[in-house]
Design an enzyme around this catalytic site. Structure first.
Site, PDB file in Angstrom:
ATOM      1  N   SER A 124       0.839  -1.196   0.000  1.00 39.99           N
ATOM      2  CA  SER A 124       0.000   0.000   0.000  1.00 39.99           C
ATOM      3  C   SER A 124       0.870   1.240   0.000  1.00 39.99           C
ATOM      4  O   SER A 124       1.956   1.250   0.601  1.00 39.99           O
ATOM      5  CB  SER A 124      -0.860  -0.013   1.266  1.00 39.99           C
ATOM      6  N   TYR A 150      -2.005  -1.346  10.908  1.00 40.74           N
ATOM      7  CA  TYR A 150      -2.271  -1.907   9.574  1.00 40.74           C
ATOM      8  C   TYR A 150      -1.146  -1.508   8.607  1.00 40.74           C
ATOM      9  O   TYR A 150      -0.529  -2.338   7.943  1.00 40.74           O
ATOM     10  CB  TYR A 150      -3.636  -1.426   9.036  1.00 40.74           C
ATOM     11  N   LYS A 154       2.221  -3.637   6.574  1.00 39.44           N
ATOM     12  CA  LYS A 154       2.609  -3.611   5.149  1.00 39.44           C
ATOM     13  C   LYS A 154       4.105  -3.298   5.024  1.00 39.44           C
ATOM     14  O   LYS A 154       4.826  -3.942   4.256  1.00 39.44           O
ATOM     15  CB  LYS A 154       1.782  -2.574   4.374  1.00 39.44           C
TER      16      LYS A 154
HETATM   17  C1  UD1 Z   1      -6.745   4.906   3.857  1.00 41.75           C
HETATM   18  C2  UD1 Z   1      -5.793   4.499   4.956  1.00 41.75           C
HETATM   19  C3  UD1 Z   1      -4.632   3.754   4.348  1.00 41.75           C
HETATM   20  C4  UD1 Z   1      -5.131   2.578   3.525  1.00 41.75           C
HETATM   21  C5  UD1 Z   1      -6.115   3.065   2.476  1.00 41.75           C
HETATM   22  C6  UD1 Z   1      -6.739   1.940   1.681  1.00 41.75           C
HETATM   23  C7  UD1 Z   1      -5.972   6.138   6.779  1.00 41.75           C
HETATM   24  C8  UD1 Z   1      -5.297   7.244   7.513  1.00 41.75           C
HETATM   25  N1  UD1 Z   1      -5.324   5.679   5.689  1.00 41.75           N
HETATM   26  O1  UD1 Z   1      -6.072   5.785   2.963  1.00 41.75           O
HETATM   27  O2  UD1 Z   1      -3.773   3.289   5.373  1.00 41.75           O
HETATM   28  O3  UD1 Z   1      -4.064   1.923   2.880  1.00 41.75           O
HETATM   29  O4  UD1 Z   1      -7.177   3.773   3.116  1.00 41.75           O
HETATM   30  O5  UD1 Z   1      -7.608   1.181   2.453  1.00 41.75           O
HETATM   31  O6  UD1 Z   1      -7.044   5.691   7.145  1.00 41.75           O
HETATM   32  N2  UD1 Z   1     -12.469  10.866   3.516  1.00 41.75           N
HETATM   33  C9  UD1 Z   1     -13.517  11.671   3.883  1.00 41.75           C
HETATM   34  N3  UD1 Z   1     -14.627  11.090   4.422  1.00 41.75           N
HETATM   35  C10 UD1 Z   1     -14.736   9.745   4.609  1.00 41.75           C
HETATM   36  C11 UD1 Z   1     -13.653   8.919   4.241  1.00 41.75           C
HETATM   37  C12 UD1 Z   1     -12.527   9.517   3.696  1.00 41.75           C
HETATM   38  O7  UD1 Z   1     -13.462  12.888   3.721  1.00 41.75           O
HETATM   39  O8  UD1 Z   1     -15.773   9.284   5.117  1.00 41.75           O
HETATM   40  C13 UD1 Z   1     -11.291  11.477   2.875  1.00 41.75           C
HETATM   41  C14 UD1 Z   1      -9.972  11.249   3.588  1.00 41.75           C
HETATM   42  O9  UD1 Z   1      -9.735  12.242   4.544  1.00 41.75           O
HETATM   43  C15 UD1 Z   1      -8.990  11.284   2.402  1.00 41.75           C
HETATM   44  C16 UD1 Z   1      -9.807  10.711   1.234  1.00 41.75           C
HETATM   45  O10 UD1 Z   1     -11.165  10.878   1.607  1.00 41.75           O
HETATM   46  O11 UD1 Z   1      -8.651  12.593   2.082  1.00 41.75           O
HETATM   47  C17 UD1 Z   1      -9.553   9.234   0.991  1.00 41.75           C
HETATM   48  O12 UD1 Z   1      -9.707   8.524   2.215  1.00 41.75           O
HETATM   49  P1  UD1 Z   1      -9.641   6.939   2.274  1.00 41.75           P
HETATM   50  O13 UD1 Z   1     -10.531   6.352   1.252  1.00 41.75           O
HETATM   51  O14 UD1 Z   1      -9.860   6.535   3.695  1.00 41.75           O
HETATM   52  O15 UD1 Z   1      -8.149   6.597   1.826  1.00 41.75           O
HETATM   53  P2  UD1 Z   1      -6.741   7.093   2.425  1.00 41.75           P
HETATM   54  O16 UD1 Z   1      -6.903   8.056   3.527  1.00 41.75           O
HETATM   55  O17 UD1 Z   1      -5.895   7.542   1.280  1.00 41.75           O
END
Ligand code: UD1
Length: 349
Positions: A124, A150, A154
């Site tokens: 990842s 997690y 990795k």
């Molecule tokens: C997350 C994990 C990462 C993991 C990846 C894939 C964290 C800090 N990181 O990455 O370790 O490898 O998922 O499973 O959790 N967001 C919102 N609202 C939401 C969900 C997300 O605003 O309900 C935003 C987040 O702040 C981010 C973006 O959407 O800016 C993507 O989030 P997400 O899908 O969780 O992925 P990552 O944060 O990149």
């Protein structure tokens, strides 16, 4: 090629199974269904008109893993299996270290016994941690001080793999660092099916769009990005699946590490607006506090995968949202949406 997919019933595993079957490979799935079910495999078989050999086994158990290898002729392994919830890993770190590390070590030991030398590992982009310049290239340092167990597993598995290769020069391993896999197969028959409240953005947006949830919480509106919301590199899961085929085809001695992303950064609002457009419905959202541990902006430098694997993405964020919507609207409750007849599967143990 006969390819064993550990965790092959999961989101990325099932889509990779389709890509492999479509290219004439044979697929053997080893899964314990702890976070999946038989249904995606049944649908993969239905989509491809081909059979998948299924072994229900626990990869942390050496005896049952060895039994699978003893009963199959395996040319290569793609190792997807593992726990992946960031929040759960903070609450139950030992479960994550035991499951993710133990399963990989049992797998590597069993591959050594069975003389299987080819492996593709699901890593990842989380291994890059917070200190990074974008676009992130493979030469960026891996962090071993990640904010959650997690991600730490990795990074640790990558190190275990690098050490294993030093001891056995016949091993050919590709480590694939995924950015943000999204979307679904274009048929809408297989897709992402989180068992609990989704942590990731796309499944959450899909569930709001289909009416299962009221609104999306946008984590942080004050980042140093064009619209203030977090920027990520969303990659269509079928492009990602094809990246695994390219990695398999180009395996060489030692460890080769590749970023698999689109190379394009999209903000949370870009995602919500794109999804809203393709689903033709409003997606309510609220900007709330930033999520702890989040970086403002992360997207991939994909030069290495393009150059060495001859691979690049073909599908856009819009394609991913359209396919995710087809999956979610056709299966509002995921694979549990409809009772299905049992498929014809070769099941062991
Ligand atoms: C997350 C994990 C990462 C993991 C990846 C894939 C964290 C800090 N990181 O990455 O370790 O490898 O998922 O499973 O959790 N967001 C919102 N609202 C939401 C969900 C997300 O605003 O309900 C935003 C987040 O702040 C981010 C973006 O959407 O800016 C993507 O989030 P997400 O899908 O969780 O992925 P990552 O944060 O990149």
């Amino acid at each position: 090629m006969r390819v064993l997919l550990t965790g092959g019933a999961g989101f990325i595993g099932s889509h990779t199974a389709v890509a492999l079957l479509e290219r004439g490979h044979e697929v053997i799935v080893l899964d314990d269904f702890s976070n999946s079910s038989r249904e995606p495999i049944r649908r993969v078989e239905e989509l491809c008109g081909k059979q998948v050999t299924l072994h229900i086994a626990d990869l942390t158990n050496a005896a049952s893993t060895q039994k699978v290898f003893a009963s199959e002729s395996i040319d290569a392994v793609i190792h997807f299996a593992g726990l992946k919830s960031v929040g759960e890993s903070v609450r139950d770190p030992l479960l994550y270290y035991r499951t993710n590390l133990m399963s990989t070590m049992v797998l590597l030991e069993t591959m050594a016994l069975a003389k299987v030398k080819k492996l593709v590992f699901s890593s990842s982009a989380t291994v890059y941690g917070v200190a990074k310049d974008v676009p992130v290239s493979e030469s960026s340092e891996v962090s071993y001080r990640l904010s959650n167990p997690y991600g730490q597993t990795k990074a640790m598995i990558e190190q275990i793999i690098r050490d294993a290769v030093v001891a056995d020069s016949a091993l050919q391993i590709a480590v694939l660092r995924y950015f943000n896999p999204v979307g679904a197969h274009t048929s809408g028959r297989i897709g992402e099916d989180p068992k609990q409240t989704p942590n990731n953005l796309l499944p959450f947006v899909s569930q709001v769009a289909v009416g299962l949830r009221d609104f999306v919480s946008v984590f942080g509106g004050g980042y140093d990005t064009p619209d203030g919301t977090g920027v990520r590199d969303y990659i269509h899961v079928m492009d990602l699946a094809e990246g695994h085929l390219a990695a398999l085809a180009h395996l060489k001695s030692g460890v080769s590490t590749y970023n698999l992303g689109s190379g394009i950064g999209s903000s949370v609002l870009d995602v919500i607006n794109t999804f809203s457009r393709v689903a033709n419905r409003a997606i309510p959202y609220e900007v709330v506090a930033a999520r702890e541990g989040d970086v403002s902006c992360s997207y991939a430098d994909v030069t290495k995968a393009t150059r060495e694997l001859g691979w690049s993405t073909h599908r856009t964020l819009e394609d991913a949202c359209r396919d995710a919507w087809r999956w979610q609207s056709g299966n509002p409750h995921g694979y549990a949406s409809q009772a299905s007849p049992r498929g014809v599967l070769a099941v062991s143990s």
